[in-house]
Motif scaffolding. Sequence first.
Motif, PDB file in Angstrom:
ATOM      1  N   GLY A   1       8.359  -2.543   2.448  1.00 36.56           N
ATOM      2  CA  GLY A   1       7.044  -2.874   2.998  1.00 36.56           C
ATOM      3  C   GLY A   1       5.921  -2.286   2.174  1.00 36.56           C
ATOM      4  N   GLN A   2       6.098  -1.046   1.728  1.00 35.74           N
ATOM      5  CA  GLN A   2       5.094  -0.412   0.871  1.00 35.74           C
ATOM      6  C   GLN A   2       5.012  -1.125  -0.469  1.00 35.74           C
ATOM      7  OE1 GLN A   2       6.504   3.631   0.847  1.00 35.74           O
ATOM      8  NE2 GLN A   2       5.446   4.168   2.751  1.00 35.74           N
ATOM      9  N   LYS A   3       6.157  -1.467  -1.027  1.00 37.89           N
ATOM     10  CA  LYS A   3       6.187  -2.158  -2.318  1.00 37.89           C
ATOM     11  C   LYS A   3       5.451  -3.493  -2.250  1.00 37.89           C
ATOM     12  CE  LYS A   3       9.425  -4.749  -5.199  1.00 37.89           C
ATOM     13  NZ  LYS A   3       8.587  -4.669  -6.405  1.00 37.89           N
TER      14      LYS A   3
ATOM     15  N   LEU B   1       2.439  -4.299   2.590  1.00 39.99           N
ATOM     16  CA  LEU B   1       2.389  -4.798   3.966  1.00 39.99           C
ATOM     17  C   LEU B   1       2.006  -3.696   4.946  1.00 39.99           C
ATOM     18  CD1 LEU B   1       5.644  -6.970   3.885  1.00 39.99           C
ATOM     19  CD2 LEU B   1       3.282  -7.761   3.666  1.00 39.99           C
ATOM     20  N   ALA B   2       0.974  -2.952   4.620  1.00 38.69           N
ATOM     21  CA  ALA B   2       0.558  -1.825   5.464  1.00 38.69           C
ATOM     22  C   ALA B   2       0.235  -2.277   6.886  1.00 38.69           C
ATOM     23  CB  ALA B   2      -0.646  -1.119   4.846  1.00 38.69           C
ATOM     24  N   GLU B   3      -0.400  -3.429   7.039  1.00 39.34           N
ATOM     25  CA  GLU B   3      -0.785  -3.897   8.371  1.00 39.34           C
ATOM     26  C   GLU B   3       0.414  -4.270   9.231  1.00 39.34           C
ATOM     27  OE1 GLU B   3      -3.583  -7.045   8.099  1.00 39.34           O
ATOM     28  OE2 GLU B   3      -5.177  -5.799   7.243  1.00 39.34           O
ATOM     29  N   ASP B   4       1.526  -4.604   8.596  1.00 30.64           N
ATOM     30  CA  ASP B   4       2.736  -4.987   9.328  1.00 30.64           C
ATOM     31  C   ASP B   4       3.725  -3.834   9.470  1.00 30.64           C
ATOM     32  OD1 ASP B   4       2.268  -7.801   9.800  1.00 30.64           O
ATOM     33  OD2 ASP B   4       2.510  -8.099   7.641  1.00 30.64           O
ATOM     34  N   MET B   5       3.386  -2.647   8.969  1.00 30.64           N
ATOM     35  CA  MET B   5       4.371  -1.583   8.863  1.00 30.64           C
ATOM     36  C   MET B   5       4.932  -1.161  10.217  1.00 30.64           C
ATOM     37  SD  MET B   5       6.156   0.048   6.726  1.00 30.64           S
ATOM     38  CE  MET B   5       5.260  -0.175   5.167  1.00 30.64           C
TER      39      MET B   5
ATOM     40  N   VAL C   1      11.372  -8.627   5.266  1.00 36.35           N
ATOM     41  CA  VAL C   1      11.632  -7.245   4.844  1.00 36.35           C
ATOM     42  C   VAL C   1      12.887  -6.701   5.522  1.00 36.35           C
ATOM     43  CG1 VAL C   1      10.765  -4.877   4.987  1.00 36.35           C
ATOM     44  CG2 VAL C   1       9.250  -6.725   4.250  1.00 36.35           C
ATOM     45  N   VAL C   2      13.022  -6.927   6.829  1.00 27.46           N
ATOM     46  CA  VAL C   2      14.177  -6.399   7.553  1.00 27.46           C
ATOM     47  C   VAL C   2      15.468  -7.063   7.090  1.00 27.46           C
ATOM     48  CG1 VAL C   2      15.247  -6.228   9.843  1.00 27.46           C
ATOM     49  CG2 VAL C   2      12.825  -5.677   9.547  1.00 27.46           C
TER      50      VAL C   2
ATOM     51  N   ASP D   1      14.352  -3.006  -8.388  1.00 25.12           N
ATOM     52  CA  ASP D   1      13.060  -2.317  -8.372  1.00 25.12           C
ATOM     53  C   ASP D   1      13.166  -0.937  -7.748  1.00 25.12           C
ATOM     54  OD1 ASP D   1      11.875  -4.433  -9.600  1.00 25.12           O
ATOM     55  OD2 ASP D   1      10.989  -5.282  -7.788  1.00 25.12           O
ATOM     56  N   LEU D   2      13.824  -0.850  -6.601  1.00 29.76           N
ATOM     57  CA  LEU D   2      13.952   0.432  -5.929  1.00 29.76           C
ATOM     58  C   LEU D   2      14.868   1.379  -6.686  1.00 29.76           C
ATOM     59  CD1 LEU D   2      14.251  -0.613  -2.164  1.00 29.76           C
ATOM     60  CD2 LEU D   2      12.265   0.338  -3.333  1.00 29.76           C
TER      61      LEU D   2
END
Length: 287
Positions: free
Chosen positions: A144-146, A149-153, A244-245, A265-266
């Motif tokens: 989510g950070q990548k 998506l801060a508003e959906d966190m 994301v999930v 990426d991670l």
Amino acid sequence: MKLEGFKRFLGRVDEVLTLLDRKPLIEQLNSITSLPIHPDSYGKLTTCLDDPDIQPKKLAYIAGKDIALAMQLFKLSSSANFTLENGINSLEEAIAYLNIETIRALAATQHMLQSGDRKSCHEFKLNQLQHHSFQVVRLAEALGQKLGLAEDMADILLAALLHDAGRIVLSHAFPEPYRRVFAASKMENIRFAVAENRILGADHAQVGAYLAALWGVPRKVVEAIRRHASDRPPALADAAVGHVVWHANRLAQRHFDDSREYYRDLNRDSKWAAFFQQTERSVETSG
């Protein structure tokens, strides 16, 4: 009673009715009043409730690490406030709308369930399920950070925690049929969801989404629960929380090819490289 809140409640009823079509299963799910909180979480909850200076944030932190407790807080809060215009959208909000005595009553009820639940925790691998959920939460937060998506966190973290809630529901409400699901999956070497559908008429993703919607969990979270075990992820543009999930769940299950881009990426970060090495050694929980 606010009109908009009542309309929202009716909309939630319509949504719930579309999630399952197996009547005997629905009747049993509708009769569920509580789910067994993990013994470790129960201990932390009672200790917190005994503190005269109890902090709602601490309660939310404890609930944010236990699938059954989080579900039940939504159930209690949404039942008491079903006419709220915007509903209950987070664990913090759920706790804010409940008084401490209501939560203490929940804990007291759980105490009566404890004796039989330790065996169930082992038999249905609920300890592994909790551990898997924690992994998915950590991965979902990173993704989510990548993706910015801060508003959906908040929804992402809640959906990650609850994505396998259906397994707890099924092991609690249908212990004998669920034992057959475990046996069939192992003996016939078939996907767990296939065995669930064959024996129960629905899988844990459908069941978890149904009860989550019934108990007032936010719609985006319900949809992510419903789709977390699909063959393909929801599109990021259409359902960011579910997207994301789905990928976090696959990564936690070591299905790295399904989420190759995110895995690469991670994995460049030393912290996540070590995490994936640990994940590869851990006991796999399908979902």
